[in-house]
Motif scaffolding. Structure first.
Motif, PDB file in Angstrom:
ATOM      1  N   ASN A  80       0.851  -1.185   0.000  1.00  0.00           N
ATOM      2  CA  ASN A  80       0.000   0.000   0.000  1.00  0.00           C
ATOM      3  C   ASN A  80       0.889   1.239   0.000  1.00  0.00           C
ATOM      4  O   ASN A  80       1.851   1.315   0.756  1.00  0.00           O
ATOM      5  CB  ASN A  80      -0.898   0.039   1.235  1.00  0.00           C
ATOM      6  CG  ASN A  80      -1.980  -1.003   1.175  1.00  0.00           C
ATOM      7  OD1 ASN A  80      -2.528  -1.294   0.119  1.00  0.00           O
ATOM      8  ND2 ASN A  80      -2.306  -1.582   2.314  1.00  0.00           N
ATOM      9  N   PHE A  81       0.539   2.203  -0.839  1.00  0.00           N
ATOM     10  CA  PHE A  81       1.230   3.484  -0.894  1.00  0.00           C
ATOM     11  C   PHE A  81       0.213   4.604  -0.739  1.00  0.00           C
ATOM     12  O   PHE A  81      -0.878   4.544  -1.311  1.00  0.00           O
ATOM     13  CB  PHE A  81       1.920   3.692  -2.252  1.00  0.00           C
ATOM     14  CG  PHE A  81       3.124   2.842  -2.475  1.00  0.00           C
ATOM     15  CD1 PHE A  81       4.375   3.263  -2.058  1.00  0.00           C
ATOM     16  CD2 PHE A  81       3.016   1.632  -3.134  1.00  0.00           C
ATOM     17  CE1 PHE A  81       5.496   2.486  -2.282  1.00  0.00           C
ATOM     18  CE2 PHE A  81       4.130   0.858  -3.370  1.00  0.00           C
ATOM     19  CZ  PHE A  81       5.378   1.280  -2.942  1.00  0.00           C
ATOM     20  N   LEU A  82       0.575   5.617   0.017  1.00  0.00           N
ATOM     21  CA  LEU A  82      -0.201   6.851   0.023  1.00  0.00           C
ATOM     22  C   LEU A  82       0.132   7.612  -1.253  1.00  0.00           C
ATOM     23  O   LEU A  82       1.176   7.387  -1.866  1.00  0.00           O
ATOM     24  CB  LEU A  82       0.155   7.704   1.239  1.00  0.00           C
ATOM     25  CG  LEU A  82      -0.301   7.171   2.590  1.00  0.00           C
ATOM     26  CD1 LEU A  82       0.268   8.024   3.715  1.00  0.00           C
ATOM     27  CD2 LEU A  82      -1.816   7.125   2.658  1.00  0.00           C
ATOM     28  N   LEU A  83      -0.738   8.530  -1.630  1.00  0.00           N
ATOM     29  CA  LEU A  83      -0.526   9.345  -2.828  1.00  0.00           C
ATOM     30  C   LEU A  83      -0.242  10.778  -2.428  1.00  0.00           C
ATOM     31  O   LEU A  83      -0.848  11.296  -1.483  1.00  0.00           O
ATOM     32  CB  LEU A  83      -1.763   9.302  -3.720  1.00  0.00           C
ATOM     33  CG  LEU A  83      -2.171   7.913  -4.184  1.00  0.00           C
ATOM     34  CD1 LEU A  83      -3.551   7.952  -4.796  1.00  0.00           C
ATOM     35  CD2 LEU A  83      -1.161   7.379  -5.170  1.00  0.00           C
ATOM     36  N   GLN A  84       0.632  11.424  -3.166  1.00  0.00           N
ATOM     37  CA  GLN A  84       0.953  12.812  -2.880  1.00  0.00           C
ATOM     38  C   GLN A  84      -0.294  13.685  -3.027  1.00  0.00           C
ATOM     39  O   GLN A  84      -0.492  14.614  -2.262  1.00  0.00           O
ATOM     40  CB  GLN A  84       2.055  13.300  -3.808  1.00  0.00           C
ATOM     41  CG  GLN A  84       2.657  14.612  -3.405  1.00  0.00           C
ATOM     42  CD  GLN A  84       3.901  14.915  -4.209  1.00  0.00           C
ATOM     43  OE1 GLN A  84       4.040  14.503  -5.355  1.00  0.00           O
ATOM     44  NE2 GLN A  84       4.824  15.635  -3.607  1.00  0.00           N
TER      45      GLN A  84
END
Length: 120
Positions: A80-84
């Motif tokens: 899982n990655f957060l988005l800018q």
């Protein structure tokens, strides 16, 4: 002779203290010298490539099945990655292949800073 020793002591103390003072970034006119402490605060960016598994717009998050990231010693995995910003994934959908740049955020997680589709 006393004057010689005094001069020697002053020269040696300047040779020791000036580089340390310069490294703190407090010397006027030395703003652009790139000290070690300044380099440590720059965010390091990494590259990844993989397939979007899922998108969670409410959490501003995307799950990507990606290949290895040699710079971090990571094997292939899903993550899982957060988005800018939320607009980054406009037009993307699950199953799409992407290339992306990411960096470590202040909380210790990883955030995607740039994403592009992989043209096949």
């Amino acid at each position: 002779m006393k004057r010689f020793y005094l001069t020697l002591i002053l020269a040696c103390s300047a040779a020791v203290t000036l580089p340390a003072y310069a490294a703190t970034g407090n010397m006027p006119g030395m703003d652009n010298m790139g000290t070690v402490s300044g380099q440590a605060t720059k965010a390091q960016t990494f590259m990844g490539q993989g397939k979007i598994n899922s998108i969670n717009p409410a959490a501003n998050m995307v799950n990507v099945a990606m290949g290895p990231v040699k710079a971090l010693g990571w094997p292939s995995m899903s993550m899982n990655f957060l988005l800018q910003n939320k607009a980054m994934l406009n037009g993307y959908k699950a199953g799409e292949m992407v290339k992306f740049s990411f960096a470590k955020d202040a909380a210790g997680g990883y955030i995607i800073t740039r994403i592009t589709p992989v043209r096949q």
